[in-house]
Design a protein around this motif. Structure first.
Motif, PDB file in Angstrom:
ATOM      1  N   LYS A  55     -36.553  78.275  -1.592  1.00  0.00           N
ATOM      2  CA  LYS A  55     -37.933  78.067  -1.195  1.00  0.00           C
ATOM      3  C   LYS A  55     -38.074  76.642  -0.700  1.00  0.00           C
ATOM      4  CE  LYS A  55     -42.632  79.117  -2.760  1.00  0.00           C
ATOM      5  NZ  LYS A  55     -43.462  79.564  -3.913  1.00  0.00           N
ATOM      6  N   GLY A  56     -38.493  76.483   0.547  1.00  0.00           N
ATOM      7  CA  GLY A  56     -38.604  75.158   1.121  1.00  0.00           C
ATOM      8  C   GLY A  56     -38.108  75.128   2.552  1.00  0.00           C
ATOM      9  N   ILE A  57     -37.933  73.922   3.072  1.00  0.00           N
ATOM     10  CA  ILE A  57     -37.519  73.713   4.457  1.00  0.00           C
ATOM     11  C   ILE A  57     -36.287  72.823   4.469  1.00  0.00           C
ATOM     12  CG2 ILE A  57     -38.197  72.752   6.697  1.00  0.00           C
ATOM     13  CD1 ILE A  57     -41.130  73.267   5.834  1.00  0.00           C
ATOM     14  N   THR A  58     -35.256  73.240   5.160  1.00  0.00           N
ATOM     15  CA  THR A  58     -34.027  72.452   5.248  1.00  0.00           C
ATOM     16  C   THR A  58     -33.679  72.220   6.711  1.00  0.00           C
ATOM     17  OG1 THR A  58     -33.176  73.373   3.179  1.00  0.00           O
ATOM     18  CG2 THR A  58     -31.582  72.343   4.655  1.00  0.00           C
ATOM     19  N   THR A  59     -33.436  70.961   7.059  1.00  0.00           N
ATOM     20  CA  THR A  59     -33.021  70.584   8.411  1.00  0.00           C
ATOM     21  C   THR A  59     -31.628  69.977   8.346  1.00  0.00           C
ATOM     22  OG1 THR A  59     -35.310  70.149   9.083  1.00  0.00           O
ATOM     23  CG2 THR A  59     -33.562  69.194  10.442  1.00  0.00           C
ATOM     24  N   ILE A  60     -30.741  70.462   9.209  1.00  0.00           N
ATOM     25  CA  ILE A  60     -29.340  70.036   9.198  1.00  0.00           C
ATOM     26  C   ILE A  60     -28.988  69.446  10.556  1.00  0.00           C
ATOM     27  CG2 ILE A  60     -26.950  70.831   8.967  1.00  0.00           C
ATOM     28  CD1 ILE A  60     -28.066  73.092   7.171  1.00  0.00           C
ATOM     29  N   SER A  61     -28.422  68.227  10.540  1.00  0.00           N
ATOM     30  CA  SER A  61     -28.060  67.548  11.783  1.00  0.00           C
ATOM     31  C   SER A  61     -26.723  66.826  11.627  1.00  0.00           C
ATOM     32  CB  SER A  61     -29.132  66.523  12.171  1.00  0.00           C
ATOM     33  OG  SER A  61     -30.408  67.104  12.287  1.00  0.00           O
ATOM     34  N   TYR A  62     -25.834  67.042  12.569  1.00  0.00           N
ATOM     35  CA  TYR A  62     -24.616  66.243  12.711  1.00  0.00           C
ATOM     36  C   TYR A  62     -23.714  66.263  11.482  1.00  0.00           C
ATOM     37  CZ  TYR A  62     -27.672  64.701  16.425  1.00  0.00           C
ATOM     38  OH  TYR A  62     -28.537  64.685  17.471  1.00  0.00           O
ATOM     39  N   VAL A  63     -23.631  67.380  10.816  1.00  0.00           N
ATOM     40  CA  VAL A  63     -22.734  67.505   9.668  1.00  0.00           C
ATOM     41  C   VAL A  63     -21.427  68.175  10.095  1.00  0.00           C
ATOM     42  CG1 VAL A  63     -24.625  67.671   8.023  1.00  0.00           C
ATOM     43  CG2 VAL A  63     -23.678  69.755   9.022  1.00  0.00           C
ATOM     44  N   SER A  64     -20.438  68.084   9.246  1.00  0.00           N
ATOM     45  CA  SER A  64     -19.191  68.826   9.416  1.00  0.00           C
ATOM     46  C   SER A  64     -19.047  69.763   8.232  1.00  0.00           C
ATOM     47  CB  SER A  64     -18.004  67.868   9.485  1.00  0.00           C
ATOM     48  OG  SER A  64     -16.780  68.591   9.460  1.00  0.00           O
ATOM     49  N   CYS A  65     -18.989  71.061   8.511  1.00  0.00           N
ATOM     50  CA  CYS A  65     -18.844  72.076   7.462  1.00  0.00           C
ATOM     51  C   CYS A  65     -17.595  72.890   7.745  1.00  0.00           C
ATOM     52  CB  CYS A  65     -20.072  72.975   7.407  1.00  0.00           C
ATOM     53  SG  CYS A  65     -21.585  72.144   6.890  1.00  0.00           S
ATOM     54  N   THR A  66     -16.574  72.745   6.905  1.00  0.00           N
ATOM     55  CA  THR A  66     -15.296  73.402   7.151  1.00  0.00           C
ATOM     56  C   THR A  66     -14.748  74.032   5.875  1.00  0.00           C
ATOM     57  OG1 THR A  66     -14.112  71.325   6.740  1.00  0.00           O
ATOM     58  CG2 THR A  66     -14.703  71.805   9.020  1.00  0.00           C
ATOM     59  N   ASN A  67     -14.141  75.196   6.043  1.00  0.00           N
ATOM     60  CA  ASN A  67     -13.431  75.870   4.948  1.00  0.00           C
ATOM     61  C   ASN A  67     -14.304  76.159   3.729  1.00  0.00           C
ATOM     62  OD1 ASN A  67     -10.823  76.197   6.106  1.00  0.00           O
ATOM     63  ND2 ASN A  67     -10.395  74.034   5.734  1.00  0.00           N
ATOM     64  N   SER A  82     -40.639  79.938   4.252  1.00  0.00           N
ATOM     65  CA  SER A  82     -41.279  78.888   5.038  1.00  0.00           C
ATOM     66  C   SER A  82     -41.062  79.131   6.520  1.00  0.00           C
ATOM     67  CB  SER A  82     -40.716  77.518   4.656  1.00  0.00           C
ATOM     68  OG  SER A  82     -40.982  77.233   3.304  1.00  0.00           O
ATOM     69  N   ALA A  83     -42.032  78.722   7.327  1.00  0.00           N
ATOM     70  CA  ALA A  83     -41.972  78.993   8.764  1.00  0.00           C
ATOM     71  C   ALA A  83     -40.754  78.350   9.416  1.00  0.00           C
ATOM     72  CB  ALA A  83     -43.243  78.509   9.435  1.00  0.00           C
ATOM     73  N   ASP A  84     -40.342  77.189   8.937  1.00  0.00           N
ATOM     74  CA  ASP A  84     -39.161  76.506   9.464  1.00  0.00           C
ATOM     75  C   ASP A  84     -38.103  76.406   8.375  1.00  0.00           C
ATOM     76  OD1 ASP A  84     -40.189  75.976  12.071  1.00  0.00           O
ATOM     77  OD2 ASP A  84     -41.419  74.389  11.215  1.00  0.00           O
ATOM     78  N   ALA A  85     -37.778  77.526   7.772  1.00  0.00           N
ATOM     79  CA  ALA A  85     -36.952  77.523   6.567  1.00  0.00           C
ATOM     80  C   ALA A  85     -35.627  76.794   6.754  1.00  0.00           C
ATOM     81  CB  ALA A  85     -36.700  78.953   6.107  1.00  0.00           C
ATOM     82  N   VAL A  86     -34.896  77.133   7.808  1.00  0.00           N
ATOM     83  CA  VAL A  86     -33.624  76.463   8.094  1.00  0.00           C
ATOM     84  C   VAL A  86     -33.582  76.105   9.567  1.00  0.00           C
ATOM     85  CG1 VAL A  86     -31.114  76.685   8.186  1.00  0.00           C
ATOM     86  CG2 VAL A  86     -32.366  77.622   6.242  1.00  0.00           C
ATOM     87  N   LYS A  87     -33.375  74.818   9.841  1.00  0.00           N
ATOM     88  CA  LYS A  87     -33.251  74.347  11.217  1.00  0.00           C
ATOM     89  C   LYS A  87     -31.914  73.624  11.359  1.00  0.00           C
ATOM     90  CE  LYS A  87     -37.145  72.072  10.877  1.00  0.00           C
ATOM     91  NZ  LYS A  87     -38.319  71.216  11.210  1.00  0.00           N
ATOM     92  N   ILE A  88     -31.079  74.125  12.258  1.00  0.00           N
ATOM     93  CA  ILE A  88     -29.798  73.478  12.539  1.00  0.00           C
ATOM     94  C   ILE A  88     -29.894  72.836  13.912  1.00  0.00           C
ATOM     95  CG2 ILE A  88     -27.326  73.804  12.890  1.00  0.00           C
ATOM     96  CD1 ILE A  88     -27.464  76.124  10.910  1.00  0.00           C
TER      97      ILE A  88
END
Length: 206
Positions: A55-67, A82-88
């Motif tokens: 529950k909430g809003i998460t914004t993700i920018s310029y990360v490295s996600c591997t394995n 939430s209306a903008d629950a996950v923004k990549i």
């Protein structure tokens, strides 16, 4: 209140149930978590190898996600309404010999009728829906949209010798019956593969 995670490295963390690194639950569903820069590698959970957004809003920018890996959502499991629950907005998800994986949704599993996942940037390569469960079908090499609305306006999905893969939906598997459940308004899709639907497999409305 607002949570900002910037430039941190998270490796080999594990949750038995939800969110191998981060679990988000904001009672009002309005506060935000910002994940900026940093690297997330080899994290695992049943749901959301890195992040479980309850529950909430998460914004993700310029990360490295591997394995990273999970049963559902190798990197992200979203249940927020939430209306903008996950923004990549950007980042690297996967890579050569470094793809994220799950039985369903190699990177993202979205599971709520009122939730919204938006992708405007990022590179998604070598991610897969795969596993050792008794299931003979693995769905959504990058995204499993079980419920909710998915919008893609940018990003790179697959490259030569680094495509995303699944049994059904090499990039996207959609089961949501929402109006405009999946909207693709931009982005590049190359070299992805599946038994059915090299890029998109939909069992419901789009």
């Amino acid at each position: 209140g607002k949570v900002i995670i910037r430039g941190a490295f998270f490796t080999g963390n594990k949750a038995t149930n939800n969110g191998g690194v981060i679990y988000v639950y904001d009672e009002q569903g309005s506060e935000a978590v910002y994940i900026i820069d940093g690297a997330y590698s080899g994290n695992t959970a049943a749901n959301g190898g890195v992040l479980y957004n309850a529950k909430g809003i998460t914004t993700i920018s310029y990360v490295s996600c591997t394995n990273n890996s999970a049963t559902n959502g190798g990197v992200i499991y979203n249940k927020s309404t939430s209306a903008d629950a996950v923004k990549i907005k950007g980042g690297l998800f996967g890579g050569e010999d470094a793809g994220n994986s799950a039985t369903d949704g190699g990177v993202i599993y979205s599971n709520n009728n009122g939730s919204y996942v938006t992708i405007s940037g990022g590179t998604f390569t070598n991610n897969s829906a795969t596993g050792t469960s008794t299931s003979t079908e693995y769905n959504g090499g990058v995204i499993y949209n079980y419920k909710g609305t998915l919008t893609i306006s940018g990003g790179t999905f697959g490259e030569a010798d680094a495509g995303n893969s699944a049994t059904n939906g090499g990039v996207i598997y959609n089961e949501s019956t929402n109006a405009d459940a999946v909207k693709i308004e931009g982005g590049e899709f190359s070299y992805n593969n599946a038994d059915i639907g090299g890029v998109v497999y939909s069992t419901a409305g789009t």
